[in-house]
Structure formats: structure tokens, C-alpha cells
Motif scaffolding. Structure first.
Motif, PDB file in Angstrom:
ATOM      1  N   ARG A  32       0.844  -1.196   0.000  1.00 13.35           N
ATOM      2  CA  ARG A  32       0.000   0.000   0.000  1.00 13.35           C
ATOM      3  C   ARG A  32       0.882   1.249   0.000  1.00 13.35           C
ATOM      4  O   ARG A  32       1.016   1.947   0.998  1.00 13.35           O
ATOM      5  N   ASP A  33       1.487   1.537  -1.122  1.00  9.59           N
ATOM      6  CA  ASP A  33       2.419   2.658  -1.230  1.00  9.59           C
ATOM      7  C   ASP A  33       1.785   3.900  -1.849  1.00  9.59           C
ATOM      8  O   ASP A  33       2.474   4.875  -2.110  1.00  9.59           O
ATOM      9  N   HIS A  34       0.481   3.843  -2.146  1.00 11.31           N
ATOM     10  CA  HIS A  34      -0.211   4.985  -2.769  1.00 11.31           C
ATOM     11  C   HIS A  34       0.480   5.393  -4.071  1.00 11.31           C
ATOM     12  O   HIS A  34       0.670   6.580  -4.334  1.00 11.31           O
ATOM     13  N   VAL A  35       0.864   4.419  -4.862  1.00 13.85           N
ATOM     14  CA  VAL A  35       1.586   4.706  -6.101  1.00 13.85           C
ATOM     15  C   VAL A  35       0.654   5.405  -7.094  1.00 13.85           C
ATOM     16  O   VAL A  35      -0.441   4.917  -7.379  1.00 13.85           O
ATOM     17  N   PRO A  36       1.055   6.533  -7.651  1.00 14.52           N
ATOM     18  CA  PRO A  36       0.236   7.182  -8.678  1.00 14.52           C
ATOM     19  C   PRO A  36       0.400   6.482 -10.028  1.00 14.52           C
ATOM     20  O   PRO A  36       1.493   6.023 -10.372  1.00 14.52           O
ATOM     21  N   VAL A  37      -0.684   6.392 -10.773  1.00 12.81           N
ATOM     22  CA  VAL A  37      -0.653   5.898 -12.147  1.00 12.81           C
ATOM     23  C   VAL A  37      -1.391   6.915 -13.012  1.00 12.81           C
ATOM     24  O   VAL A  37      -2.551   7.234 -12.754  1.00 12.81           O
ATOM     25  N   THR A  38      -0.697   7.430 -13.998  1.00 10.59           N
ATOM     26  CA  THR A  38      -1.264   8.459 -14.874  1.00 10.59           C
ATOM     27  C   THR A  38      -1.534   7.869 -16.251  1.00 10.59           C
ATOM     28  O   THR A  38      -0.670   7.201 -16.822  1.00 10.59           O
ATOM     29  N   ILE A  39      -2.734   8.111 -16.762  1.00 11.78           N
ATOM     30  CA  ILE A  39      -3.160   7.590 -18.065  1.00 11.78           C
ATOM     31  C   ILE A  39      -3.679   8.755 -18.893  1.00 11.78           C
ATOM     32  O   ILE A  39      -4.542   9.510 -18.432  1.00 11.78           O
ATOM     33  N   ARG A  40      -3.172   8.876 -20.099  1.00 11.41           N
ATOM     34  CA  ARG A  40      -3.625   9.930 -21.006  1.00 11.41           C
ATOM     35  C   ARG A  40      -4.068   9.303 -22.333  1.00 11.41           C
ATOM     36  O   ARG A  40      -3.342   8.491 -22.918  1.00 11.41           O
ATOM     37  N   VAL A  41      -5.256   9.695 -22.783  1.00 11.39           N
ATOM     38  CA  VAL A  41      -5.802   9.215 -24.049  1.00 11.39           C
ATOM     39  C   VAL A  41      -5.852  10.388 -25.020  1.00 11.39           C
ATOM     40  O   VAL A  41      -6.355  11.465 -24.671  1.00 11.39           O
ATOM     41  N   GLY A  42      -5.338  10.187 -26.220  1.00 12.71           N
ATOM     42  CA  GLY A  42      -5.314  11.255 -27.202  1.00 12.71           C
ATOM     43  C   GLY A  42      -6.444  11.154 -28.214  1.00 12.71           C
ATOM     44  O   GLY A  42      -7.191  10.171 -28.247  1.00 12.71           O
ATOM     45  N   GLU A  43      -6.559  12.161 -29.032  1.00 13.15           N
ATOM     46  CA  GLU A  43      -7.553  12.152 -30.097  1.00 13.15           C
ATOM     47  C   GLU A  43      -7.235  11.030 -31.086  1.00 13.15           C
ATOM     48  O   GLU A  43      -6.064  10.731 -31.354  1.00 13.15           O
ATOM     49  N   PRO A  44      -8.266  10.399 -31.646  1.00 11.91           N
ATOM     50  CA  PRO A  44      -8.034   9.342 -32.635  1.00 11.91           C
ATOM     51  C   PRO A  44      -7.227   9.853 -33.823  1.00 11.91           C
ATOM     52  O   PRO A  44      -7.363  11.012 -34.239  1.00 11.91           O
TER      53      PRO A  44
END
Length: 244
Positions: A166-178
Motif C-alpha cells: 500500500r504505497d499509494h503509487v500514482p498511475v497516470t493515463i492519457r488518451v489522445g484524439e483518434p
């Protein structure tokens, strides 16, 4: 097709994320088509990337069928799950069957997930892209959907132990325009364009990431060009060759 396994697996993944107290930052989901085929293309930095890339499609109520190496399907635990979720096995010695399978699914309105780097990037930078994702999109007449992940390498990646504490790890996800994939455009040129778009999204995700290394020894997950101790792309390429 009947979806008896995929939704419960997604539910179990969400429970795990809550148990691990992951900090998910997901933006750009409005770009995911609500219907019709698409080829979702993501960078590849950890073993759980297919889970997080698949999350990008959930606000649109879509499921992603990932193309994955055959050995994952041969495993006694992951294999039955992967087949039940209708993911697509890829035998690198004979990739034609997987290509045809993915093409049929795209024409049937499915979203197919592809990691065009083919393997996890040990340097956590973008490797060169294979052209298969672009060729699939062109032949099926569907768009390419670029996605960038950051932070997943901290959970489980090549050459490192799993970190499910339980390290509170951040995960960032970015979705771009098709990205449109016209049949008349050269696949190599479109692949370069696609890679540039994923690179832009990756840099956006890295800038938005809420924390840096927690100690000097924790710099392993940062690329060398960002001041980390991960292998350089050249060193990573050497390690991959030696591994093969």
C-alpha cells in the motif's frame, strides 16, 4: 459474444486498486469511440499495462481485446482468463493468424489493444514502433487511439520485484484524439506519426505525475534523461539482445 468473465475481472481489478490505494489519474476518455472498431495503441513499461490501458475505454463502456504473446495464454492461470476475455494470442513465429483474428474483430466493431513496441521498454522511453497496428487500422478502415501510461512500471516491470504494497503509487493515463489511418498513406510514415503522438502524450503524463523518487535508491523508475537510474535506450537494447 457472451461476456461472462471480462466484467468480473475488471471488478476484481478495481478492488485490487482500492486495496493498494493507487492514485489513478485518467484523462482523455472522451476520445474513445462509443461504437465501432478502433486500434488502441499504448506504450509498454510494465506487466500490468494491459489492465490500465483497458481502463481508458471503460467510461465509454467498451472492452479492449489485447494482442499478447502466446506464452501468456499457455500459462495455467493467465491462459484461461485471457481466452475467456477474448484476447488474441500472438505467436511471433507465425503472426498471420493473430493478424487475421484481430482484423475480423475490428471489422466486427471491437477495440483491439496493441503495444507496438512489442516488449516492455526497460529504459521507460519509447522504443521504435512496429507497423502492425497501423496496417490493421488501415485494412479495417478504423482509427488509431493513442494512449500513454506512466507509473505502472513502479508496480511490476521487467527485472524488478512486484510492488503490491500500500504505497499509494500514482498511475497516470492519457488518451489522445483518434488518428485517422487512410489506406493510401504509407504505413511507415503513419507509424512515425503515431509514435510522435504517443510520445507527446507520454511527456504530458510525465509532467502531470504528482511525485518524484522517494529516495536515492528509488530513482530506478525514472528514465536516464529525466535524472533517473533506469538503463539508457542503448543499454536497454543491449540487455534485450542478451536476454534473447
Amino acid at each position: 459474444m457472451a461476456e461472462l468473465v471480462y466484467p468480473p475481472v475488471i471488478g476484481a481489478a478495481h478492488m485490487l486498486f482500492r486495496a493498494l490505494d493507487l492514485r489513478l489519474d485518467l484523462k482523455g476518455t472522451e476520445h474513445v469511440p462509443r461504437s465501432g472498431g478502433a486500434v488502441l495503441v499504448s506504450n509498454h513499461i510494465g506487466y500490468l499495462d494491459f489492465v490500465f490501458a483497458g481502463l481508458a475505454a471503460r467510461p465509454a463502456k467498451r472492452l479492449v481485446r489485447f494482442m499478447a504473446k502466446k506464452s501468456v495464454f499457455d500459462h495455467k492461470v493467465s491462459g484461461p482468463l485471457m481466452r475467456a476475455m477474448h484476447h488474441i494470442p500472438v505467436d511471433r513465429a507465425e503472426g498471420g493468424d493473430a493478424y487475421k483474428h484481430a482484423l475480423r474483430a475490428l471489422r466486427g466493431g471491437e477495440i483491439i489493444g496493441v503495444f507496438p513496441e512489442a516488449t516492455i521498454s526497460r529504459s521507460f522511453t519509447l522504443k521504435s514502433f512496429k507497423s502492425g497496428a497501423v496496417r490493421l487500422a488501415q485494412e479495417a478502415g478504423v482509427p488509431l487511439l493513442p494512449v500513454a501510461l506512466w507509473g505502472t512500471q513502479r508496480l511490476w516491470t521487467k527485472g524488478r520485484p512486484r510492488n503490491f504494497s500500500r504505497d499509494h503509487v500514482p498511475v497516470t493515463i492519457r488518451v489522445g484524439e483518434p488518428v485517422k489511418a487512410p489506406a493510401e498513406e504509407y504505413a511507415a510514415a503513419l507509424t512515425r506519426k503515431l509514435r510522435e503522438r504517443v510520445q507527446e502524450l507520454l511527456e504530458t503524463a510525465q509532467r502531470a505525475y504528482p511525485e518524484g523518487p522517494r529516495s536515492e535508491s528509488d530513482r530506478w523508475w525514472l528514465p536516464a534523461h529525466l535524472g533517473g537510474t533506469a538503463p539508457t535506450p542503448e543499454e536497454a537494447a543491449t540487455m534485450d539482445r542478451e536476454g534473447r
